[in-house]
Design a protein around this motif. Sequence first.
Motif, PDB file in Angstrom:
ATOM      1  N   ILE A 143       0.841  -1.183   0.000  1.00  0.00           N
ATOM      2  CA  ILE A 143       0.000   0.000   0.000  1.00  0.00           C
ATOM      3  C   ILE A 143       0.880   1.238   0.000  1.00  0.00           C
ATOM      4  N   SER A 144       0.274   2.312  -0.429  1.00  0.00           N
ATOM      5  CA  SER A 144       1.025   3.552  -0.550  1.00  0.00           C
ATOM      6  C   SER A 144       1.452   4.063   0.825  1.00  0.00           C
ATOM      7  N   THR A 145       2.662   4.600   0.898  1.00  0.00           N
ATOM      8  CA  THR A 145       3.153   5.117   2.174  1.00  0.00           C
ATOM      9  C   THR A 145       2.360   6.341   2.600  1.00  0.00           C
ATOM     10  N   VAL A 146       1.787   7.045   1.618  1.00  0.00           N
ATOM     11  CA  VAL A 146       0.969   8.220   1.941  1.00  0.00           C
ATOM     12  C   VAL A 146      -0.229   7.784   2.786  1.00  0.00           C
ATOM     13  N   LEU A 147      -0.802   6.665   2.360  1.00  0.00           N
ATOM     14  CA  LEU A 147      -1.956   6.138   3.073  1.00  0.00           C
ATOM     15  C   LEU A 147      -1.560   5.756   4.499  1.00  0.00           C
ATOM     16  N   LEU A 148      -0.380   5.179   4.597  1.00  0.00           N
ATOM     17  CA  LEU A 148       0.129   4.757   5.892  1.00  0.00           C
ATOM     18  C   LEU A 148       0.327   5.960   6.819  1.00  0.00           C
ATOM     19  N   ASP A 149       0.840   7.040   6.251  1.00  0.00           N
ATOM     20  CA  ASP A 149       1.046   8.262   7.034  1.00  0.00           C
ATOM     21  C   ASP A 149      -0.282   8.836   7.491  1.00  0.00           C
ATOM     22  N   THR A 150      -1.273   8.761   6.596  1.00  0.00           N
ATOM     23  CA  THR A 150      -2.594   9.266   6.962  1.00  0.00           C
ATOM     24  C   THR A 150      -3.143   8.476   8.150  1.00  0.00           C
ATOM     25  N   HIS A 163      -7.974   1.168  25.590  1.00  0.00           N
ATOM     26  CA  HIS A 163      -7.384  -0.092  25.148  1.00  0.00           C
ATOM     27  C   HIS A 163      -7.420  -0.232  23.636  1.00  0.00           C
ATOM     28  N   LEU A 164      -8.603   0.120  23.095  1.00  0.00           N
ATOM     29  CA  LEU A 164      -8.757  -0.023  21.648  1.00  0.00           C
ATOM     30  C   LEU A 164      -7.758   0.858  20.907  1.00  0.00           C
ATOM     31  N   ILE A 165      -7.631   2.082  21.395  1.00  0.00           N
ATOM     32  CA  ILE A 165      -6.733   3.009  20.692  1.00  0.00           C
ATOM     33  C   ILE A 165      -5.283   2.555  20.824  1.00  0.00           C
ATOM     34  N   SER A 166      -4.894   2.067  22.000  1.00  0.00           N
ATOM     35  CA  SER A 166      -3.488   1.648  22.086  1.00  0.00           C
ATOM     36  C   SER A 166      -3.235   0.396  21.260  1.00  0.00           C
ATOM     37  N   GLY A 167      -4.264  -0.458  21.147  1.00  0.00           N
ATOM     38  CA  GLY A 167      -4.142  -1.624  20.261  1.00  0.00           C
ATOM     39  C   GLY A 167      -3.965  -1.183  18.819  1.00  0.00           C
ATOM     40  N   LEU A 168      -4.805  -0.258  18.409  1.00  0.00           N
ATOM     41  CA  LEU A 168      -4.760   0.267  17.043  1.00  0.00           C
ATOM     42  C   LEU A 168      -3.387   0.903  16.773  1.00  0.00           C
ATOM     43  N   HIS A 169      -2.942   1.680  17.753  1.00  0.00           N
ATOM     44  CA  HIS A 169      -1.663   2.357  17.636  1.00  0.00           C
ATOM     45  C   HIS A 169      -0.530   1.356  17.401  1.00  0.00           C
ATOM     46  N   SER A 170      -0.504   0.321  18.237  1.00  0.00           N
ATOM     47  CA  SER A 170       0.636  -0.593  18.128  1.00  0.00           C
ATOM     48  C   SER A 170       0.580  -1.375  16.818  1.00  0.00           C
ATOM     49  N   GLU A 171      -0.627  -1.688  16.326  1.00  0.00           N
ATOM     50  CA  GLU A 171      -0.716  -2.413  15.050  1.00  0.00           C
ATOM     51  C   GLU A 171      -0.280  -1.529  13.877  1.00  0.00           C
ATOM     52  N   VAL A 172      -0.763  -0.278  13.906  1.00  0.00           N
ATOM     53  CA  VAL A 172      -0.391   0.625  12.815  1.00  0.00           C
ATOM     54  C   VAL A 172       1.119   0.846  12.808  1.00  0.00           C
ATOM     55  N   MET A 173       1.696   0.921  14.019  1.00  0.00           N
ATOM     56  CA  MET A 173       3.140   1.129  14.102  1.00  0.00           C
ATOM     57  C   MET A 173       3.906  -0.043  13.492  1.00  0.00           C
ATOM     58  N   LYS A 174       3.376  -1.259  13.726  1.00  0.00           N
ATOM     59  CA  LYS A 174       4.050  -2.432  13.172  1.00  0.00           C
ATOM     60  C   LYS A 174       4.143  -2.331  11.660  1.00  0.00           C
ATOM     61  N   VAL A 175       3.060  -1.814  11.066  1.00  0.00           N
ATOM     62  CA  VAL A 175       3.037  -1.699   9.611  1.00  0.00           C
ATOM     63  C   VAL A 175       4.110  -0.730   9.128  1.00  0.00           C
ATOM     64  N   ARG A 176       4.391   0.259   9.977  1.00  0.00           N
ATOM     65  CA  ARG A 176       5.377   1.267   9.555  1.00  0.00           C
ATOM     66  C   ARG A 176       6.818   0.812   9.728  1.00  0.00           C
ATOM     67  N   ILE A 236      17.421  -5.189  11.839  1.00  0.00           N
ATOM     68  CA  ILE A 236      16.762  -4.439  12.912  1.00  0.00           C
ATOM     69  C   ILE A 236      15.708  -3.512  12.306  1.00  0.00           C
ATOM     70  N   GLU A 237      14.537  -3.469  12.933  1.00  0.00           N
ATOM     71  CA  GLU A 237      13.463  -2.680  12.337  1.00  0.00           C
ATOM     72  C   GLU A 237      13.278  -1.318  12.992  1.00  0.00           C
ATOM     73  N   LEU A 238      12.984  -0.352  12.157  1.00  0.00           N
ATOM     74  CA  LEU A 238      12.771   1.015  12.616  1.00  0.00           C
ATOM     75  C   LEU A 238      11.578   1.616  11.871  1.00  0.00           C
ATOM     76  N   ASP A 239      11.046   2.675  12.446  1.00  0.00           N
ATOM     77  CA  ASP A 239       9.971   3.411  11.794  1.00  0.00           C
ATOM     78  C   ASP A 239      10.466   3.911  10.433  1.00  0.00           C
ATOM     79  N   ARG A 240       9.602   3.756   9.454  1.00  0.00           N
ATOM     80  CA  ARG A 240       9.962   4.183   8.100  1.00  0.00           C
ATOM     81  C   ARG A 240      10.385   5.658   8.071  1.00  0.00           C
ATOM     82  N   ALA A 241       9.692   6.472   8.874  1.00  0.00           N
ATOM     83  CA  ALA A 241      10.005   7.901   8.883  1.00  0.00           C
ATOM     84  C   ALA A 241      11.441   8.149   9.345  1.00  0.00           C
TER      85      ALA A 241
END
Lengths: 130, 676
Positions: free
Chosen positions: B302-309, B345-358, B393-398
Motif C-alpha cells: 500500500i502507498s506510504t501516503v496512506l500509511l502516514d494518513t 485499550h482499543l486506541i493503544s491496540g490500534l496504535h501498536s498495530e499501525v506502528m508495526k506496519v510502519r 533491525i526494524e525502525l519506523d519508516r520515517a
Amino acid sequence: MAVKVLIVDDAMFMRNMIAEIFNGKKFKEEDFQVVAEAENGIEAVEKYKEHNPDIVTMDIVMPEMTGIEALKEIMGLDSGANVIMCSALGQDSLVMEALDAGAKDFIVKPFQPGKVLDVVTRILDETRGG
Amino acid sequence: MDMSKYRDLFISESREHVQGMSTCILVLEKEPASEQSINELFRHAHSVKGMSASMGYSKIAELSHHLEDMMDVVRKGQLAVSSSVTDILLEGVDALENMVDGVEQDKNLEEIDISSLLLKVLNATEGKVGAAAVKEEQADPDPKPGSASPSAEAAGDRPEVKPQPDPVHIDKEFHPVGGNDLEVRFEIAPDSLVPAARAYLAVKKLESLGQLHHTDPSVEEIKAGNYTDHVTAWVGGVKKDEILKTLQSLAEMGQISVSEPDSEIAQPENSVGEVSKPVDQIVVKSKKDSGPPAGSAKTVRISTVLLDTFINLVGELIVTKSRLNDLLTGSGSRDVDQVLTRVDHLISGLHSEVMKVRMMPLETVTQRLPRVVRDLALKRKKKVSLEVIGADIELDRAILEELGDPLIHILRNAVDHGLEDTEGRGASGKDATGRIVLRAFRERDMVYVEIIDDGRGMDLEAIKTKAVEKGVISRDQATIITDEETVILVCRPGFSTAAEVTDVSGRGVGMDVVQSTVDSLGGSLSIESHTGEGTTFTLRLPLTVAIVKMLLVSLLDHTFAVPITRVARTIRITREELNESQGRQYLNLDEELVSVFDLGELLKIERHTDGRSVFNVVLVEATNRTVGLVVDSVVGQVDIVVKPVCYPIQYLKRYSGMTVLGDGRIVPILDLGNLF
C-alpha cells in the motif's frame, strides 16, 4: 466447479497482473479461480501438491528453483499437468527446453490478456476433450 | 488492461531488483566467479525487463534486456567478470535507478539518453559472444553433407540436417516423389514475440501426431532460434484434417496449408481470422470488468501516503481521547469510566498495530552503502571494506527515510579523513585494507547504529585550533574543554568547511546536519575517538517518531515538551548540591560532574529563582554527555504527534517541532542538540 489456477512468479507485480487477467473470466460455464500463488519453484511444487490446479502459469526465471526445474518436478508428480510457461523476449531456448520437459504452451511478457486466455482456453479444450 | 494502478508496485519492486543488482555486482567485484551472484544478477535484470515491458516503459525494458543478455553471456562463461564489466554493470544499474526515479517523477523517459551506455553493454556482450561463436564453429570439423542425412529413420527421430545453400533441392532428394508424407507449411503470426518457440511447439505437435520425417528449417535450427517466415514439414501416418485441426488449435499461428504428396498447389487454410475472433471478445470482456485481482495474495503493498494518513489519524485520536479523559474524569459515572478505559485499550491496540506496519528493516537504508563506500574508496585510491551487521533491525519508516544522508556523510568522513591510505596504514602496522563496521542493535526501545572505523582517530588539537579559528569556541574555552566535548565540536554549525560537506542528492550535508537530523528524530549522537585506533560514531535512535512519548515541563505558565527517549531521569536537588566553577554550574552525580543549565536562562524567559532552595532537574542525554535542565515543574508524560512547523518558525533553533495537546494548547518541543 471452477478452473483452478496456480500462479508462479517471483514478482508480486506479475502475480497480480496475471491474477487480474483471470479475474471474472470463465472457461465455458466455469469460473477461473486463482487458488494459490507461489514465489519460487519449491513453493510451486508444494502448492501444486496441495491444490492440484487445472492450470499452472509458471515463470521461468526465479530464485530457489527455476520454473523449468519446478515444471520437471510437477510433470513427475502428474504427467497430465497443464503447465504454461511465462517467458520474456529472448528466452526462446528456455521455452523450448520447457516444451521438451512437458510444458503445454507458453505466454510471453508483456502479457496481453487476450492471448493469455486464448492459450489457456486452447489447453483446456484439448485436455478436457472440448 | 489499465496499467496505471500497477505503477507504484512497479516502482517499488523494480527498486528492490535494481538494489539487488547493485549488491550482486559489489559481490562480483570481490568474487568474480560467484555463480550465485551471477545468476541472481541475471534474474534481477530479467524481472525488471518483464515488469517494465508490461508497463510499457520501453527504455527500461531495453536496457534491462541488454543487461540480462550480458549476464547470460557471463553465466555461460563466455565473458569473464572484470573490473570493466562490473563498471558497465554498475553504470547500467545507475541508469535503471535513474529511469525508475523518472517514472516516479512522471518524467518523459525518452529524454533520458542511454545510447552510449547501451553501446557499451552491447559491445561487452557481443564482442565476447562473437569470439566464442567462432570457437564453436571451429570445434565442429564435420559439417555432414546433406546426402548423409539420417532423415528417413524411425518416427520421432529428429533429422539432423545442417544448413545447405539450397535446402529445397535437398528436401526433394530425400523426400522421394510418391511417398506418403504430407507436406505441411505453416507460418507463425507476425506479431508473435517468440516465433521460433511457437514454431518449435508446432513441430512438436506434428511429431506427436505421426512420423515427422523432415522439416525446413530443421528442428535443430528452429531450436537455435532460426525461424524466418515459415516452416515446411513432411509428416507421414496422419490424416490431413487431423494436422489442420491440431495446428489451428495452437496460439499465434498464421497461414497453414497441408498438401497431398501429388498435389502441385498447396491449399491455404485460413486460420488467423477464425481463431482470433473469440480472443477479441475476451479482450473486450476483460475491459468491461476491471474488478480487483483475485484475492489469494498473502501480502499487499500500500502507498506510504496512506500509511502516514493512518498514523496521523491514530495520533489525533490519541490526543482527542486524552482531552476527553480530562473532561470526563471525575464525572462520577462508572459507565463513562468503563467506556473510557475500553476506548483507551482499543486506541493503544490500534496504535501498536499501525506502528508495526510502519516498521521496516534498516537494510532498506544500508543496502546502498556498500556501493557508496566502494565508489569513494576508488576515488581516494584507498582500500576499504564495509561490514554491515544487524541490518534486519526494524525502525519506523520515517526514521529510515531521514537516516540515509547522515549515514552516508559519516561513512564518507571515515573514508576521506578517518582511514589512512595504504602507505599510512602500512606505516602504522595496520592491514592495508581499512575497515569500517556498521553495527546496529536494539536495546529496549532504542536502536543503536554504530559506525566504527579503524583509522587514525581524530586529532583533538587540530579540532580545537580550527574551532577557535572559526569562532565556534573561545581560546579560553579551548583550554578547559574535555576530550569528549572537543570531539563533538565537529558537529557545531560553522565547523565544517565546504570541502567537508557531502553532496547528498544535491544538498550539502555536514556533521551539524547529521546531528540536527538525529536530534530531530528524538535520538542522540555520540562520538568516541582514539588516536591511532579509530573513531566510533553512535546514533541512538527511537524506534518510532510518529507518535512519541514526551515529558512535559513548565516554566511559569509556559509548557515545553522533551522527548522521553532523551530523558535519563528527573531529580530534585537542593541549592547546596549545585557547584559553580568558571561561570558554569555543576552537579556531582554518582561521582560524575554534570553540567546544569536553567531552562529559563537558555530560553530567555525571565523569572526569579533566587529564593528557591529546591530545584526540579531533568537529566537529559545531550550529545556525548548528560546535562541537567532546571525547570519549574515536571508536568507528566503524554503521547503526542509531532507537527511539522513551517517558515519562519522552523528557524527557531531551540525547538525541533511543535505539538498540540488535547486541550488545544500548542507546545514547543525542545531541541536538545541546539539548546546548550
